[in-house]
Scaffold this motif. Sequence first.
Motif, PDB file in Angstrom:
ATOM      1  N   VAL A 135       0.897  -1.246   0.031  1.00  0.00           N
ATOM      2  CA  VAL A 135       0.076   0.014  -0.044  1.00  0.00           C
ATOM      3  C   VAL A 135       1.098   1.292  -0.051  1.00  0.00           C
ATOM      4  O   VAL A 135       0.532   2.227  -0.685  1.00  0.00           O
ATOM      5  CB  VAL A 135      -0.874  -0.040   1.203  1.00  0.00           C
ATOM      6  N   ARG A 136       1.895   1.199   0.771  1.00  0.00           N
ATOM      7  CA  ARG A 136       2.832   2.368   0.831  1.00  0.00           C
ATOM      8  C   ARG A 136       3.530   2.701  -0.559  1.00  0.00           C
ATOM      9  O   ARG A 136       3.639   3.856  -0.855  1.00  0.00           O
ATOM     10  CB  ARG A 136       3.895   2.357   2.207  1.00  0.00           C
ATOM     11  N   SER A 137       3.943   1.807  -1.195  1.00  0.00           N
ATOM     12  CA  SER A 137       4.634   1.614  -2.630  1.00  0.00           C
ATOM     13  C   SER A 137       3.682   2.185  -3.541  1.00  0.00           C
ATOM     14  O   SER A 137       3.910   3.096  -4.366  1.00  0.00           O
ATOM     15  CB  SER A 137       5.363   0.395  -2.859  1.00  0.00           C
ATOM     16  N   MET A 138       2.250   1.665  -3.455  1.00  0.00           N
ATOM     17  CA  MET A 138       1.501   2.108  -4.392  1.00  0.00           C
ATOM     18  C   MET A 138       1.075   3.877  -4.100  1.00  0.00           C
ATOM     19  O   MET A 138       1.177   4.498  -5.096  1.00  0.00           O
ATOM     20  CB  MET A 138       0.111   1.396  -4.133  1.00  0.00           C
ATOM     21  N   GLU A 139       1.087   4.016  -2.858  1.00  0.00           N
ATOM     22  CA  GLU A 139       0.940   5.615  -2.540  1.00  0.00           C
ATOM     23  C   GLU A 139       2.048   6.427  -2.953  1.00  0.00           C
ATOM     24  O   GLU A 139       1.596   7.452  -3.530  1.00  0.00           O
ATOM     25  CB  GLU A 139       0.392   5.633  -1.031  1.00  0.00           C
ATOM     26  N   GLU A 140       3.267   6.191  -2.668  1.00  0.00           N
ATOM     27  CA  GLU A 140       4.267   6.537  -3.225  1.00  0.00           C
ATOM     28  C   GLU A 140       4.499   6.910  -4.581  1.00  0.00           C
ATOM     29  O   GLU A 140       4.914   7.598  -5.097  1.00  0.00           O
ATOM     30  CB  GLU A 140       5.616   6.142  -2.602  1.00  0.00           C
ATOM     31  N   TRP A 141       4.257   5.780  -5.398  1.00  0.00           N
ATOM     32  CA  TRP A 141       4.110   5.797  -6.824  1.00  0.00           C
ATOM     33  C   TRP A 141       3.373   6.733  -7.176  1.00  0.00           C
ATOM     34  O   TRP A 141       3.801   7.420  -8.278  1.00  0.00           O
ATOM     35  CB  TRP A 141       3.990   4.297  -7.660  1.00  0.00           C
ATOM     36  N   ILE A 142       1.984   6.806  -6.898  1.00  0.00           N
ATOM     37  CA  ILE A 142       0.939   7.671  -7.460  1.00  0.00           C
ATOM     38  C   ILE A 142       1.529   9.288  -7.219  1.00  0.00           C
ATOM     39  O   ILE A 142       1.364   9.961  -7.889  1.00  0.00           O
ATOM     40  CB  ILE A 142      -0.241   7.532  -6.746  1.00  0.00           C
ATOM     41  N   SER A 143       2.107   9.429  -5.931  1.00  0.00           N
ATOM     42  CA  SER A 143       2.727  10.699  -5.706  1.00  0.00           C
ATOM     43  C   SER A 143       3.648  11.057  -6.510  1.00  0.00           C
ATOM     44  O   SER A 143       3.830  12.218  -7.127  1.00  0.00           O
ATOM     45  CB  SER A 143       3.169  10.804  -4.177  1.00  0.00           C
ATOM     46  N   GLN A 147       3.842  13.976  -9.507  1.00  0.00           N
ATOM     47  CA  GLN A 147       4.730  15.099  -9.610  1.00  0.00           C
ATOM     48  C   GLN A 147       5.574  15.262 -10.850  1.00  0.00           C
ATOM     49  O   GLN A 147       5.814  16.209 -11.512  1.00  0.00           O
ATOM     50  CB  GLN A 147       5.607  14.847  -8.578  1.00  0.00           C
ATOM     51  N   ILE A 148       5.945  14.103 -11.434  1.00  0.00           N
ATOM     52  CA  ILE A 148       6.711  14.097 -12.723  1.00  0.00           C
ATOM     53  C   ILE A 148       5.723  14.531 -13.895  1.00  0.00           C
ATOM     54  O   ILE A 148       6.301  14.907 -14.909  1.00  0.00           O
ATOM     55  CB  ILE A 148       7.624  12.813 -13.116  1.00  0.00           C
ATOM     56  N   HIS A 149       4.418  14.247 -13.820  1.00  0.00           N
ATOM     57  CA  HIS A 149       3.571  14.298 -15.098  1.00  0.00           C
ATOM     58  C   HIS A 149       2.585  15.936 -14.945  1.00  0.00           C
ATOM     59  O   HIS A 149       1.862  15.977 -15.376  1.00  0.00           O
ATOM     60  CB  HIS A 149       2.537  13.229 -15.284  1.00  0.00           C
ATOM     61  N   SER A 150       3.090  16.645 -13.739  1.00  0.00           N
ATOM     62  CA  SER A 150       2.382  17.703 -13.709  1.00  0.00           C
ATOM     63  C   SER A 150       3.403  18.819 -14.072  1.00  0.00           C
ATOM     64  O   SER A 150       4.523  18.792 -14.399  1.00  0.00           O
ATOM     65  CB  SER A 150       1.971  17.897 -12.224  1.00  0.00           C
TER      66      SER A 150
END
Length: 161
Positions: A135-143, A147-150
Amino acid sequence: MAPPVFTVDSQESAQKKTQVHLLPCRIHHDGNVDPIDTYWNPSESQDQIKTAYLRGRKLHGKAVKLPSGYYGSVAEKSKPKKSVQSRREEMAEDVELEDLEEPLETGAMQGKATFDEFLIWGHESTANASEDPYVRSMEEWISFAEQIHSYPSAEISDNKV
């Protein structure tokens, strides 16, 4: 060596929803299990906690929703539909391509279903979503992906000038 080409075809799975379970174990089986109710029959209590038994061990589960605008996909390995060579011939009409001595490695996945939440299970107690590495890795990946696509905000751009 050329990088491998990887495709995911998910056209037929757009309508099909599924329920995904993240279990605290490894199951060394990848085939069908029919009837599934013999092995897996979770129940839900009034406080939204799910309970199930797997091989005599009690598991407690909790639903974790994916952030708005995101969905998960269940995919299965499949054969590429169109050969890479024919794609290269199509591209050669538009651009000049270098001839590669080695053939390209290809891989394909077929989308089977989508999901917008998954159930995380823990032994004898409800799994803590903030401590679970998946779950933590999923949340970190989404964050990280956001950031890189904004685009930089106007305030940040003004401060740098």
